[in-house]
Design a protein around this motif. Structure first.
Motif, PDB file in Angstrom:
ATOM      1  N   ASP A  50     -24.255  14.092  27.776  1.00  0.00           N
ATOM      2  CA  ASP A  50     -22.960  13.904  28.414  1.00  0.00           C
ATOM      3  C   ASP A  50     -22.652  15.111  29.293  1.00  0.00           C
ATOM      4  OD1 ASP A  50     -20.454  13.043  29.138  1.00  0.00           O
ATOM      5  OD2 ASP A  50     -19.508  13.545  27.228  1.00  0.00           O
ATOM      6  N   GLU A  51     -22.895  14.979  30.584  1.00  0.00           N
ATOM      7  CA  GLU A  51     -22.641  16.023  31.583  1.00  0.00           C
ATOM      8  C   GLU A  51     -23.163  17.393  31.130  1.00  0.00           C
ATOM      9  OE1 GLU A  51     -19.189  15.381  34.244  1.00  0.00           O
ATOM     10  OE2 GLU A  51     -18.243  14.654  32.403  1.00  0.00           O
ATOM     11  N   PRO A  52     -24.458  17.507  30.903  1.00  0.00           N
ATOM     12  CA  PRO A  52     -25.016  18.740  30.341  1.00  0.00           C
ATOM     13  C   PRO A  52     -25.027  19.929  31.297  1.00  0.00           C
ATOM     14  CG  PRO A  52     -26.778  17.249  30.950  1.00  0.00           C
ATOM     15  CD  PRO A  52     -25.501  16.483  31.123  1.00  0.00           C
ATOM     16  N   THR A  53     -24.746  19.720  32.578  1.00  0.00           N
ATOM     17  CA  THR A  53     -24.836  20.834  33.524  1.00  0.00           C
ATOM     18  C   THR A  53     -23.475  21.319  34.008  1.00  0.00           C
ATOM     19  OG1 THR A  53     -25.024  19.347  35.437  1.00  0.00           O
ATOM     20  CG2 THR A  53     -27.075  20.021  34.355  1.00  0.00           C
ATOM     21  N   VAL A  54     -22.386  20.818  33.430  1.00  0.00           N
ATOM     22  CA  VAL A  54     -21.052  21.241  33.858  1.00  0.00           C
ATOM     23  C   VAL A  54     -20.856  22.731  33.567  1.00  0.00           C
ATOM     24  CG1 VAL A  54     -18.580  21.014  33.416  1.00  0.00           C
ATOM     25  CG2 VAL A  54     -19.997  18.977  33.616  1.00  0.00           C
ATOM     26  N   GLY A  55     -20.473  23.473  34.596  1.00  0.00           N
ATOM     27  CA  GLY A  55     -20.145  24.881  34.414  1.00  0.00           C
ATOM     28  C   GLY A  55     -21.314  25.814  34.230  1.00  0.00           C
ATOM     29  N   VAL A  56     -22.533  25.371  34.559  1.00  0.00           N
ATOM     30  CA  VAL A  56     -23.685  26.259  34.390  1.00  0.00           C
ATOM     31  C   VAL A  56     -24.154  26.765  35.747  1.00  0.00           C
ATOM     32  CG1 VAL A  56     -24.363  24.995  32.324  1.00  0.00           C
ATOM     33  CG2 VAL A  56     -25.457  24.460  34.500  1.00  0.00           C
ATOM     34  N   ASP A  57     -24.874  27.874  35.744  1.00  0.00           N
ATOM     35  CA  ASP A  57     -25.372  28.476  36.975  1.00  0.00           C
ATOM     36  C   ASP A  57     -26.558  27.666  37.518  1.00  0.00           C
ATOM     37  OD1 ASP A  57     -28.056  29.946  36.021  1.00  0.00           O
ATOM     38  OD2 ASP A  57     -26.528  30.134  34.469  1.00  0.00           O
ATOM     39  N   PRO A  58     -26.905  27.824  38.800  1.00  0.00           N
ATOM     40  CA  PRO A  58     -27.993  27.038  39.399  1.00  0.00           C
ATOM     41  C   PRO A  58     -29.329  27.183  38.690  1.00  0.00           C
ATOM     42  CG  PRO A  58     -26.692  28.084  41.117  1.00  0.00           C
ATOM     43  CD  PRO A  58     -26.200  28.642  39.805  1.00  0.00           C
ATOM     44  N   GLN A  59     -29.637  28.390  38.200  1.00  0.00           N
ATOM     45  CA  GLN A  59     -30.916  28.589  37.516  1.00  0.00           C
ATOM     46  C   GLN A  59     -30.979  27.778  36.211  1.00  0.00           C
ATOM     47  OE1 GLN A  59     -29.065  31.012  38.804  1.00  0.00           O
ATOM     48  NE2 GLN A  59     -30.362  32.021  40.315  1.00  0.00           N
ATOM     49  N   SER A  60     -29.881  27.804  35.449  1.00  0.00           N
ATOM     50  CA  SER A  60     -29.857  27.037  34.205  1.00  0.00           C
ATOM     51  C   SER A  60     -29.877  25.542  34.492  1.00  0.00           C
ATOM     52  CB  SER A  60     -28.611  27.399  33.391  1.00  0.00           C
ATOM     53  OG  SER A  60     -28.720  28.695  32.846  1.00  0.00           O
ATOM     54  N   ARG A  61     -29.167  25.133  35.546  1.00  0.00           N
ATOM     55  CA  ARG A  61     -29.172  23.711  35.906  1.00  0.00           C
ATOM     56  C   ARG A  61     -30.588  23.255  36.224  1.00  0.00           C
ATOM     57  NH1 ARG A  61     -24.927  21.412  40.173  1.00  0.00           N
ATOM     58  NH2 ARG A  61     -23.613  21.865  38.380  1.00  0.00           N
ATOM     59  N   ASN A  62     -31.310  24.063  36.983  1.00  0.00           N
ATOM     60  CA  ASN A  62     -32.689  23.698  37.321  1.00  0.00           C
ATOM     61  C   ASN A  62     -33.565  23.683  36.067  1.00  0.00           C
ATOM     62  OD1 ASN A  62     -34.801  23.263  39.474  1.00  0.00           O
ATOM     63  ND2 ASN A  62     -35.634  25.066  38.460  1.00  0.00           N
ATOM     64  N   ALA A  63     -33.368  24.647  35.174  1.00  0.00           N
ATOM     65  CA  ALA A  63     -34.161  24.691  33.938  1.00  0.00           C
ATOM     66  C   ALA A  63     -33.904  23.456  33.084  1.00  0.00           C
ATOM     67  CB  ALA A  63     -33.831  25.965  33.154  1.00  0.00           C
ATOM     68  N   ILE A  64     -32.650  23.016  33.039  1.00  0.00           N
ATOM     69  CA  ILE A  64     -32.316  21.804  32.288  1.00  0.00           C
ATOM     70  C   ILE A  64     -33.043  20.604  32.871  1.00  0.00           C
ATOM     71  CG2 ILE A  64     -30.443  20.166  31.813  1.00  0.00           C
ATOM     72  CD1 ILE A  64     -28.598  22.633  31.457  1.00  0.00           C
ATOM     73  N   PHE A  65     -33.061  20.507  34.189  1.00  0.00           N
ATOM     74  CA  PHE A  65     -33.703  19.353  34.807  1.00  0.00           C
ATOM     75  C   PHE A  65     -35.213  19.386  34.656  1.00  0.00           C
ATOM     76  CE2 PHE A  65     -29.801  17.926  36.546  1.00  0.00           C
ATOM     77  CZ  PHE A  65     -30.025  16.579  36.805  1.00  0.00           C
ATOM     78  N   VAL A  66     -35.797  20.557  34.709  1.00  0.00           N
ATOM     79  CA  VAL A  66     -37.238  20.665  34.476  1.00  0.00           C
ATOM     80  C   VAL A  66     -37.567  20.161  33.075  1.00  0.00           C
ATOM     81  CG1 VAL A  66     -39.137  22.292  34.161  1.00  0.00           C
ATOM     82  CG2 VAL A  66     -37.628  22.511  36.137  1.00  0.00           C
ATOM     83  N   ALA A  67     -36.727  20.535  32.098  1.00  0.00           N
ATOM     84  CA  ALA A  67     -36.945  20.089  30.719  1.00  0.00           C
ATOM     85  C   ALA A  67     -36.780  18.577  30.597  1.00  0.00           C
ATOM     86  CB  ALA A  67     -35.973  20.806  29.788  1.00  0.00           C
ATOM     87  N   LEU A  68     -35.734  18.020  31.226  1.00  0.00           N
ATOM     88  CA  LEU A  68     -35.483  16.580  31.129  1.00  0.00           C
ATOM     89  C   LEU A  68     -36.581  15.777  31.821  1.00  0.00           C
ATOM     90  CD1 LEU A  68     -31.617  16.429  31.692  1.00  0.00           C
ATOM     91  CD2 LEU A  68     -32.893  16.415  29.541  1.00  0.00           C
ATOM     92  N   GLU A  69     -37.058  16.272  32.954  1.00  0.00           N
ATOM     93  CA  GLU A  69     -38.145  15.582  33.648  1.00  0.00           C
ATOM     94  C   GLU A  69     -39.423  15.610  32.823  1.00  0.00           C
ATOM     95  OE1 GLU A  69     -36.693  16.211  38.287  1.00  0.00           O
ATOM     96  OE2 GLU A  69     -37.830  17.781  37.278  1.00  0.00           O
ATOM     97  N   ALA A  70     -39.639  16.700  32.093  1.00  0.00           N
ATOM     98  CA  ALA A  70     -40.804  16.775  31.199  1.00  0.00           C
ATOM     99  C   ALA A  70     -40.678  15.737  30.084  1.00  0.00           C
ATOM    100  CB  ALA A  70     -40.929  18.181  30.616  1.00  0.00           C
ATOM    101  N   LEU A  71     -39.472  15.556  29.569  1.00  0.00           N
ATOM    102  CA  LEU A  71     -39.253  14.553  28.513  1.00  0.00           C
ATOM    103  C   LEU A  71     -39.479  13.143  29.049  1.00  0.00           C
ATOM    104  CD1 LEU A  71     -36.070  16.057  26.812  1.00  0.00           C
ATOM    105  CD2 LEU A  71     -38.417  16.079  25.951  1.00  0.00           C
ATOM    106  N   LYS A  72     -39.058  12.892  30.281  1.00  0.00           N
ATOM    107  CA  LYS A  72     -39.307  11.584  30.898  1.00  0.00           C
ATOM    108  C   LYS A  72     -40.802  11.324  31.030  1.00  0.00           C
ATOM    109  CE  LYS A  72     -37.345   9.701  34.312  1.00  0.00           C
ATOM    110  NZ  LYS A  72     -36.845   9.421  35.668  1.00  0.00           N
ATOM    111  N   GLN A  73     -41.531  12.354  31.428  1.00  0.00           N
ATOM    112  CA  GLN A  73     -42.980  12.207  31.577  1.00  0.00           C
ATOM    113  C   GLN A  73     -43.653  11.874  30.244  1.00  0.00           C
ATOM    114  OE1 GLN A  73     -44.980  12.254  34.349  1.00  0.00           O
ATOM    115  NE2 GLN A  73     -43.077  12.214  35.509  1.00  0.00           N
TER     116      GLN A  73
END
Length: 204
Positions: A50-73
């Motif tokens: 539920d909106e996991p990137t609200v209020g986070v810095d760009p580096q953390s946002r990118n790290a979150i997406f890298v992790a989520l894309e790995a889970l999708k793979q």
């Protein structure tokens, strides 16, 4: 075995080197990444975010997406809620749009984009104003949906059926006396689809 799993999920969210640190001292972005690691501890096949990137810095946002894309793979399913359309575009295979508690769209990204007649845009900036005859010529080019005139005729936004048709427009410009200083193209954004479906008026 538990320690190995802890190490694996911390690696996933790039927090392995902070494993022994106090979470009270973590930044907001680190805490969000730690939440994902905790959710993955028991190796679920479905993850609800539920909106996991609200209020986070760009580096953390990118790290979150890298992790989520790995889970999708890995073949895991993600249910992801967000107000950030660029995040949805990056991650989603299927999109549900909700407005005032009602589902207004439940489709693939391609099906949503197809709702708009214009699938791309060409922005043109000229040194001098384009005249009416030239505007009519542009509007008659195959694949042009419409032409919006800005900045006293020196800037044009050309709506296209698809991005590849921009070449036809640029070829037409070679016959103009007004020379473009620069141009840029872009594809339809998911935000434009949402605004088309819900309207552009401000919400309470």
């Amino acid at each position: 075995l538990l320690q190995m799993r802890c190490d694996a999920v911390l690696d996933l969210v790039s927090l392995r080197d902070r494993a022994k640190d106090r979470t009270q001292d973590f930044s907001g972005g680190m805490k969000r990444r730690l939440n994902i690691a905790a959710a993955m501890l028991h190796d679920p096949i479905l993850l609800i975010l539920d909106e996991p990137t609200v209020g986070v810095d760009p580096q953390s946002r990118n790290a979150i997406f890298v992790a989520l894309e790995a889970l999708k793979q890995e073949g895991r399913s993600l249910i992801y809620t967000s107000h950030y359309m660029e995040e949805v575009e990056r991650l989603a295979d299927h999109i549900v749009m909700i407005d005032h508690g009602k589902v207004i769209a439940n489709e693939t990204p391609a099906e949503l984009y197809a709702r708009l007649p214009a699938q791309a845009a060409l922005e043109l900036m000229f040194a001098s104003a384009v005249n009416e005859t030239q505007l009519q010529t542009l509007r008659a080019v195959e694949g042009v949906i419409g032409v919006e005139v800005q900045e006293a005729g020196c800037k044009l936004l050309v709506a296209l059926k698809e991005q590849t048709l921009a070449l036809h427009v640029l070829n037409t410009l070679t016959h103009f006396t007004a020379v473009p200083l620069h141009f840029s193209t872009s594809k339809t954004k998911l935000e434009e689809v949402f605004l088309a479906l819900t309207g552009r008026s401000l919400r309470d």
